[in-house]
Motif scaffolding. Structure first.
Motif, PDB file in Angstrom:
ATOM      1  N   VAL A  11       0.847  -1.201   0.000  1.00 50.79           N
ATOM      2  CA  VAL A  11       0.000   0.000   0.000  1.00 50.79           C
ATOM      3  C   VAL A  11       0.879   1.246   0.000  1.00 50.79           C
ATOM      4  O   VAL A  11       0.671   2.172  -0.796  1.00 50.79           O
ATOM      5  CB  VAL A  11      -0.958   0.004   1.211  1.00 50.79           C
ATOM      6  N   ALA A  12       1.884   1.263   0.857  1.00 50.51           N
ATOM      7  CA  ALA A  12       2.770   2.430   0.940  1.00 50.51           C
ATOM      8  C   ALA A  12       3.505   2.660  -0.382  1.00 50.51           C
ATOM      9  O   ALA A  12       3.610   3.805  -0.855  1.00 50.51           O
ATOM     10  CB  ALA A  12       3.766   2.251   2.079  1.00 50.51           C
ATOM     11  N   ALA A  13       4.013   1.591  -0.985  1.00 48.53           N
ATOM     12  CA  ALA A  13       4.742   1.730  -2.251  1.00 48.53           C
ATOM     13  C   ALA A  13       3.826   2.203  -3.375  1.00 48.53           C
ATOM     14  O   ALA A  13       4.211   3.048  -4.192  1.00 48.53           O
ATOM     15  CB  ALA A  13       5.391   0.388  -2.616  1.00 48.53           C
ATOM     16  N   THR A  14       2.610   1.688  -3.411  1.00 49.85           N
ATOM     17  CA  THR A  14       1.656   2.097  -4.453  1.00 49.85           C
ATOM     18  C   THR A  14       1.265   3.556  -4.279  1.00 49.85           C
ATOM     19  O   THR A  14       1.208   4.317  -5.250  1.00 49.85           O
ATOM     20  CB  THR A  14       0.417   1.188  -4.437  1.00 49.85           C
ATOM     21  N   ALA A  16       3.055   5.861  -2.886  1.00 46.47           N
ATOM     22  CA  ALA A  16       4.227   6.667  -3.253  1.00 46.47           C
ATOM     23  C   ALA A  16       4.341   6.797  -4.770  1.00 46.47           C
ATOM     24  O   ALA A  16       4.632   7.882  -5.290  1.00 46.47           O
ATOM     25  CB  ALA A  16       5.497   6.049  -2.673  1.00 46.47           C
ATOM     26  N   GLU A  17       4.102   5.702  -5.483  1.00 40.06           N
ATOM     27  CA  GLU A  17       4.145   5.751  -6.954  1.00 40.06           C
ATOM     28  C   GLU A  17       3.038   6.646  -7.510  1.00 40.06           C
ATOM     29  O   GLU A  17       3.257   7.406  -8.451  1.00 40.06           O
ATOM     30  CB  GLU A  17       4.018   4.339  -7.542  1.00 40.06           C
ATOM     31  N   LEU A  18       1.855   6.564  -6.924  1.00 36.91           N
ATOM     32  CA  LEU A  18       0.749   7.423  -7.363  1.00 36.91           C
ATOM     33  C   LEU A  18       1.085   8.885  -7.119  1.00 36.91           C
ATOM     34  O   LEU A  18       0.817   9.738  -7.978  1.00 36.91           O
ATOM     35  CB  LEU A  18      -0.544   7.037  -6.644  1.00 36.91           C
ATOM     36  N   ALA A  19       1.673   9.189  -5.976  1.00 36.05           N
ATOM     37  CA  ALA A  19       2.067  10.575  -5.678  1.00 36.05           C
ATOM     38  C   ALA A  19       3.101  11.057  -6.689  1.00 36.05           C
ATOM     39  O   ALA A  19       3.043  12.199  -7.149  1.00 36.05           O
ATOM     40  CB  ALA A  19       2.611  10.665  -4.264  1.00 36.05           C
ATOM     41  N   ARG A  20       4.035  10.189  -7.047  1.00 43.88           N
ATOM     42  CA  ARG A  20       5.049  10.543  -8.037  1.00 43.88           C
ATOM     43  C   ARG A  20       4.394  10.859  -9.385  1.00 43.88           C
ATOM     44  O   ARG A  20       4.835  11.744 -10.118  1.00 43.88           O
ATOM     45  CB  ARG A  20       6.045   9.392  -8.186  1.00 43.88           C
ATOM     46  N   LEU A  21       3.305  10.164  -9.697  1.00 45.16           N
ATOM     47  CA  LEU A  21       2.583  10.387 -10.946  1.00 45.16           C
ATOM     48  C   LEU A  21       1.598  11.553 -10.861  1.00 45.16           C
ATOM     49  O   LEU A  21       0.937  11.892 -11.835  1.00 45.16           O
ATOM     50  CB  LEU A  21       1.825   9.114 -11.337  1.00 45.16           C
ATOM     51  N   GLY A  22       1.475  12.140  -9.663  1.00 47.44           N
ATOM     52  CA  GLY A  22       0.572  13.268  -9.479  1.00 47.44           C
ATOM     53  C   GLY A  22      -0.881  12.875  -9.310  1.00 47.44           C
ATOM     54  O   GLY A  22      -1.783  13.667  -9.563  1.00 47.44           O
ATOM     55  N   ILE A  23      -1.125  11.648  -8.880  1.00 50.58           N
ATOM     56  CA  ILE A  23      -2.488  11.142  -8.706  1.00 50.58           C
ATOM     57  C   ILE A  23      -2.740  10.942  -7.217  1.00 50.58           C
ATOM     58  O   ILE A  23      -1.936  10.333  -6.521  1.00 50.58           O
ATOM     59  CB  ILE A  23      -2.675   9.787  -9.427  1.00 50.58           C
ATOM     60  N   THR A  24      -3.871  11.465  -6.732  1.00 56.82           N
ATOM     61  CA  THR A  24      -4.238  11.291  -5.332  1.00 56.82           C
ATOM     62  C   THR A  24      -5.381  10.285  -5.252  1.00 56.82           C
ATOM     63  O   THR A  24      -6.413  10.470  -5.886  1.00 56.82           O
ATOM     64  CB  THR A  24      -4.685  12.630  -4.712  1.00 56.82           C
ATOM     65  N   VAL A  25      -5.151   9.231  -4.483  1.00 55.53           N
ATOM     66  CA  VAL A  25      -6.161   8.197  -4.280  1.00 55.53           C
ATOM     67  C   VAL A  25      -6.211   7.912  -2.784  1.00 55.53           C
ATOM     68  O   VAL A  25      -5.175   7.892  -2.118  1.00 55.53           O
ATOM     69  CB  VAL A  25      -5.816   6.902  -5.057  1.00 55.53           C
ATOM     70  N   GLY A  28      -7.454   3.794   1.569  1.00 55.52           N
ATOM     71  CA  GLY A  28      -8.367   2.657   1.682  1.00 55.52           C
ATOM     72  C   GLY A  28      -8.729   2.077   0.332  1.00 55.52           C
ATOM     73  O   GLY A  28      -8.906   0.860   0.189  1.00 55.52           O
ATOM     74  N   THR A  29      -8.844   2.929  -0.673  1.00 53.97           N
ATOM     75  CA  THR A  29      -9.161   2.465  -2.023  1.00 53.97           C
ATOM     76  C   THR A  29      -8.001   1.648  -2.581  1.00 53.97           C
ATOM     77  O   THR A  29      -8.201   0.598  -3.194  1.00 53.97           O
ATOM     78  CB  THR A  29      -9.474   3.663  -2.945  1.00 53.97           C
ATOM     79  N   VAL A  30      -6.780   2.129  -2.349  1.00 56.41           N
ATOM     80  CA  VAL A  30      -5.595   1.401  -2.802  1.00 56.41           C
ATOM     81  C   VAL A  30      -5.521   0.049  -2.078  1.00 56.41           C
ATOM     82  O   VAL A  30      -5.267  -0.985  -2.701  1.00 56.41           O
ATOM     83  CB  VAL A  30      -4.314   2.234  -2.572  1.00 56.41           C
ATOM     84  N   ALA A  31      -5.761   0.050  -0.777  1.00 64.21           N
ATOM     85  CA  ALA A  31      -5.722  -1.195  -0.003  1.00 64.21           C
ATOM     86  C   ALA A  31      -6.757  -2.187  -0.519  1.00 64.21           C
ATOM     87  O   ALA A  31      -6.454  -3.384  -0.684  1.00 64.21           O
ATOM     88  CB  ALA A  31      -5.950  -0.892   1.480  1.00 64.21           C
ATOM     89  N   ASP A  32      -7.966  -1.709  -0.794  1.00 62.86           N
ATOM     90  CA  ASP A  32      -9.016  -2.593  -1.317  1.00 62.86           C
ATOM     91  C   ASP A  32      -8.604  -3.187  -2.663  1.00 62.86           C
ATOM     92  O   ASP A  32      -8.828  -4.367  -2.928  1.00 62.86           O
ATOM     93  CB  ASP A  32     -10.337  -1.837  -1.476  1.00 62.86           C
ATOM     94  N   THR A  33      -8.006  -2.358  -3.517  1.00 62.40           N
ATOM     95  CA  THR A  33      -7.584  -2.806  -4.842  1.00 62.40           C
ATOM     96  C   THR A  33      -6.492  -3.865  -4.732  1.00 62.40           C
ATOM     97  O   THR A  33      -6.538  -4.893  -5.410  1.00 62.40           O
ATOM     98  CB  THR A  33      -7.088  -1.612  -5.683  1.00 62.40           C
ATOM     99  N   ALA A  59       4.594  -0.161  -8.947  1.00 63.38           N
ATOM    100  CA  ALA A  59       4.676   0.815 -10.042  1.00 63.38           C
ATOM    101  C   ALA A  59       3.675   0.478 -11.144  1.00 63.38           C
ATOM    102  O   ALA A  59       3.027   1.369 -11.703  1.00 63.38           O
ATOM    103  CB  ALA A  59       6.099   0.868 -10.602  1.00 63.38           C
ATOM    104  N   ALA A  60       3.544  -0.811 -11.444  1.00 57.71           N
ATOM    105  CA  ALA A  60       2.590  -1.216 -12.486  1.00 57.71           C
ATOM    106  C   ALA A  60       1.158  -0.944 -12.047  1.00 57.71           C
ATOM    107  O   ALA A  60       0.334  -0.455 -12.843  1.00 57.71           O
ATOM    108  CB  ALA A  60       2.767  -2.697 -12.812  1.00 57.71           C
ATOM    109  N   LEU A  61       0.840  -1.231 -10.792  1.00 58.14           N
ATOM    110  CA  LEU A  61      -0.509  -0.960 -10.294  1.00 58.14           C
ATOM    111  C   LEU A  61      -0.793   0.533 -10.303  1.00 58.14           C
ATOM    112  O   LEU A  61      -1.855   0.967 -10.752  1.00 58.14           O
ATOM    113  CB  LEU A  61      -0.696  -1.528  -8.885  1.00 58.14           C
TER     114      LEU A  61
END
Length: 186
Positions: A11-14, A16-25, A28-33, A59-61
């Motif tokens: 969850v933490a790595a995903t 961090a990758e989303l933040a690097r891409l400029g996407i805020t999620v 809990g949604t990431v954990a569920d996914t 990174a792929a997720l």
């Protein structure tokens, strides 16, 4: 699964990758996914969930989530905004809902859930009223002439002629701050 270190790291790595891409999620949604993906991989491959982690790539997720988010934004048709059953832009009834939110928040002592619930239920009802004449599920529940939606909007506008000022973010934010409550990021 959620209590394992592998899950927490994923969850933490995903995120961090989303933040690097400029996407805020929402976390809990990431954990569920992640939980759904690991369970699916384990089920399809017939392996235990702890073995499915070798197929996880944060990174792929994150990239897949970002692509879906961008695709949804690019495929939205601007002509659909304000079409039944959605209220039109600058809708007086929607402005009333915006105007009432700061008051709801103050009346509920800052209970964001209660204030949002009130606005969401009223928004759902308002949107349905606008689209009810075109709603086949509502056949038989309205009179032969349908609902005079425009008369309703005209009545709201006559009672509060400057109601559309609530579409100005600064006006709304000032009203929210006047309640003594606000929304801040942790």
């Amino acid at each position: 699964m959620r209590e394992t270190q592998a899950f927490k790291d994923a969850v933490a790595a995903t995120l961090a990758e989303l933040a690097r891409l400029g996407i805020t999620v929402r976390p809990g949604t990431v954990a569920d996914t992640i939980e759904r993906n690991i369970s699916t991989v384990a089920g399809r491959l017939g392996i235990p969930e702890h073995s499915a982690w070798r197929y996880f790539d944060a990174a792929a997720l994150a990239g897949a989530i970002a692509r879906r988010r961008r695709a949804a934004l690019h495929h939205a048709d601007p002509r659909d905004v304000g079409q039944a059953p959605l209220p039109p832009l600058n809708n007086p009834e929607l402005a009333l809902l915006l105007a009432g939110f700061p008051d709801q928040l103050a009346e509920n002592g800052g209970d964001l859930y209660a204030a949002l619930l009130n606005v969401l239920v009223n928004a759902w009802l308002a949107g349905h009223l606008h689209g009810e004449d075109g709603c086949t599920g509502c056949d038989g529940s309205r009179g032969p002439s349908g609902h005079d939606w425009q008369a309703r909007m005209d009545a709201i506008t006559s009672l509060a002629p400057d109601i559309t000022r609530w579409f100005d973010r600064d006006v709304w934010t000032a009203a929210l701050q006047d309640t003594g409550f606000g929304v801040t990021r942790n």
